[in-house]
Design an enzyme around this catalytic site. Structure first.
Site, PDB file in Angstrom:
ATOM      1  CG  MET A 123      -2.004  -1.042   1.216  1.00  0.00           C
ATOM      2  SD  MET A 123      -3.021  -1.004   2.719  1.00  0.00           S
ATOM      3  CE  MET A 123      -1.922  -1.853   3.876  1.00  0.00           C
ATOM      4  CD  GLN A 140       3.395  -4.114  -5.502  1.00  0.00           C
ATOM      5  OE1 GLN A 140       3.097  -2.993  -5.177  1.00  0.00           O
ATOM      6  NE2 GLN A 140       2.495  -5.050  -5.774  1.00  0.00           N
ATOM      7  CB  CYS A 161      -1.464  -0.168  -8.769  1.00  0.00           C
ATOM      8  SG  CYS A 161      -1.943   1.445  -8.095  1.00  0.00           S
ATOM      9  CG  HIS A 202      -7.625  -6.165  -6.183  1.00  0.00           C
ATOM     10  ND1 HIS A 202      -7.182  -5.191  -5.313  1.00  0.00           N
ATOM     11  CD2 HIS A 202      -8.963  -5.984  -6.291  1.00  0.00           C
ATOM     12  CE1 HIS A 202      -8.218  -4.459  -4.916  1.00  0.00           C
ATOM     13  NE2 HIS A 202      -9.310  -4.927  -5.503  1.00  0.00           N
ATOM     14  N   GLY A 232     -10.680  -8.348  -0.252  1.00  0.00           N
ATOM     15  CA  GLY A 232     -11.820  -8.682   0.593  1.00  0.00           C
ATOM     16  C   GLY A 232     -12.090  -7.750   1.751  1.00  0.00           C
TER      17      GLY A 232
END
Length: 521
Positions: free
Chosen positions: A19, A87, A116, A183, A216
């Site tokens: 994130m 990442q 993303c 995702h 989720g």
């Protein structure tokens, strides 16, 4: 750090998702404390990482990847080394491999962001933009799998059709990656759209490598037990949690969520101990507070302008002071080490002329506009005192003065050798002129400032002007042409002429004791 020789396992794991602005070291360590098995850092762009230098930070006991502007782009520590996944944002296989090799000894895995949808990720063909270019996906992942010693994964979103999605993930699996995170939303969908558990399940049932279910939060995951329900619903090997973990990282704790006040205080302690920038700390705390931002504590947090003020807002003022003292003491102890203790080579400094000087110039804005010009005129006339000891105008520097002298006197131009101290990332420069070395004993925050300081030592040791305000200087300055309608007597018209007076005077010949008149070009 010791190179991790263990291969990261992606079966039956609880994972902190990557994130932006959240997945920094304090949050990753907090997630590990509360039961996460694997933690991802925020997406970091290949071009930015390739500019970085790996620095061992002995004060914080971290490994820092530092940009040319001294900003820490990625920070990690020994405790997370076997569980942190780096990442990467990339659209080029060779750049991706170069970054992987840069960080592979300090992380447990390498992940490529292919999911993303935000512009900061998709521009340049990165993030979800890669989903429309399977050939590039295959080349990037294949290159990484073959070229790095760490397990390689990628994180994707689902495509408009299930058939296309399954075709893509089969092709990805053939590259040899260790796992794939999915995702369960399309590129254009956002958190308010329902996550497609069915699509994730179809992928999990199709592939033989571990599939990590993501997306989720809120609809499915509000507590620890919900994580396992989401895993079973999607038939995934593991679950990656983003927003639910951002709101309260104790979501990974089997015993249930911990009180938010406790979680935030623990996060702040890590942030202070590991030198996290206060703006990043503040952002993460705001994400945790959410609807409580208008509370008295939320208002204190909003007003905080430093790590110390954040600590005070949460009753950790004493902790901040104690930790700061400990870090300062550790830094002072490390700086006081002998070269043998620091395992650094002993340098032969015999014959080096040294002075304790710094270069501090006046901001350019001080010379802009009528009001600033009048202020500068007062400075030059000796009618006001320079703030913060600044004594150099923006258009003249000691390096310029030294170079000009060398050119006029037919001396080889100055040669600067600059080193950076790993402990605090400060710089020191030695300049060689006419076979003599000059150095400032004060370390500086940038290479440019360190070189200017070395030039000052050279000039001062010979009694030569160095470009200070009100001082004679050899540096020529071209005058601006007056416009046809410009009043020659106006302050704006006088400005270049006034500043140009600094550059007309003679400069002593270096080491000769004789004067050499330098005329403007």
């Amino acid at each position: 750090m010791i190179v991790n020789s263990l291969s990261l396992c992606y079966h039956n794991k609880l994972i902190l998702a990557p994130m932006v602005r959240v997945g920094t070291l304090p949050m990753r360590l907090l997630a590990l404390d509360y039961g996460a098995d694997i933690v991802y850092c925020e997406e970091l762009i290949d071009l930015k990482m390739l500019q970085c230098k790996r620095v061992v930070n002995e004060v914080l006991s971290t490994v820092d990847f530092v940009a040319p502007d001294d900003r820490v782009v990625f920070r990690t520590c020994a405790r997370e080394q076997s569980r942190v996944v780096f990442q990467l944002g990339t659209s080029d296989a060779e750049r991706a491999l170069a970054v992987a090799r840069l960080v592979e000894n300090d992380v447990a895995g390498i992940d490529v962001n292919m999911g993303c949808p935000k512009e900061y990720s998709t521009k340049g063909g990165m993030g979800a933009a890669l989903l429309s270019d399977p050939d590039k996906i295959e080349k990037i992942l294949s290159t990484l799998v073959k070229g790095t010693c760490r397990p390689v994964t990628c994180k994707i979103r689902i495509l408009p059709s299930l058939e296309d999605t399954l075709s893509l993930v089969k092709r990805i699996e053939r590259t040899g990656i260790a796992a794939i995170a999915v995702h369960g939303r399309k590129r254009e969908e956002r958190p308010q759209h329902p996550v497609s558990c069915e699509a994730i399940k179809a992928i999990a049932e199709t592939l033989s490598i571990p599939v990590i279910a993501n997306g989720g939060s809120h609809d499915h995951i509000q507590g620890y037990l919900d994580i396992e329900d989401f895993r079973q619903t999607t038939a995934a090997s593991s679950v990656m949690v983003a927003r639910a973990a951002m709101w309260n990282p104790s979501i990974f704790l089997k015993e249930g969520l911990r009180p938010l006040e406790e979680v935030m205080q623990k996060y702040i302690r890590y942030a202070v101990q590991y030198g996290n920038h206060y703006t990043n700390t503040k952002y993460c705390l705001c994400q945790m507070l959410r609807e409580q931002l208008e509370s008295p504590q939320g208002r204190l947090l909003h007003a905080a302008q430093s790590s110390q003020e954040i600590c005070e807002a949460f009753g950790l003022g004493a902790f901040y002071e104690e930790t700061t003292r400990e870090l300062d003491a550790r830094r002072a102890k490390l700086l006081a080490r002998t070269p043998e203790e620091a395992r650094e080579p002993v340098e032969d400094t015999s014959g080096v002329v040294k002075m304790a000087v710094k270069f501090d110039r006046i901001p350019k804005k001080a010379f802009r506009g009528r009001r600033h010009f009048l202020k500068a005129q007062a400075v030059l006339s000796g009618l006001c005192v320079l703030s913060q000891g600044r004594a150099y105008p923006p258009q003249i520097t000691p390096k310029m003065c030294l170079l000009e002298w060398c050119r006029r006197e037919k001396v080889a131009q100055p040669v600067y050798e600059t080193i950076q101290r790993p402990l605090d990332r400060l710089f020191c420069s030695v300049v060689t002129v006419a076979e003599q070395k000059y150095q400032s004993t004060l370390w500086d925050k940038s290479k440019k400032l360190a070189e200017q300081a070395a030039a000052i030592v050279c000039l001062r040791s010979q009694g030569l002007p160095e470009g200070r305000l009100g001082e004679e200087s050899p540096c020529p300055r071209k005058r601006k042409r007056e416009g046809p309608d410009q009043d020659p007597g106006s302050p704006r018209a006088q400005e270049p002429a006034l500043l140009g007076e600094l550059c007309k005077k003679p400069l002593l010949a270096l080491g000769s004791g004789e004067e050499s008149l330098l005329e403007g070009r």
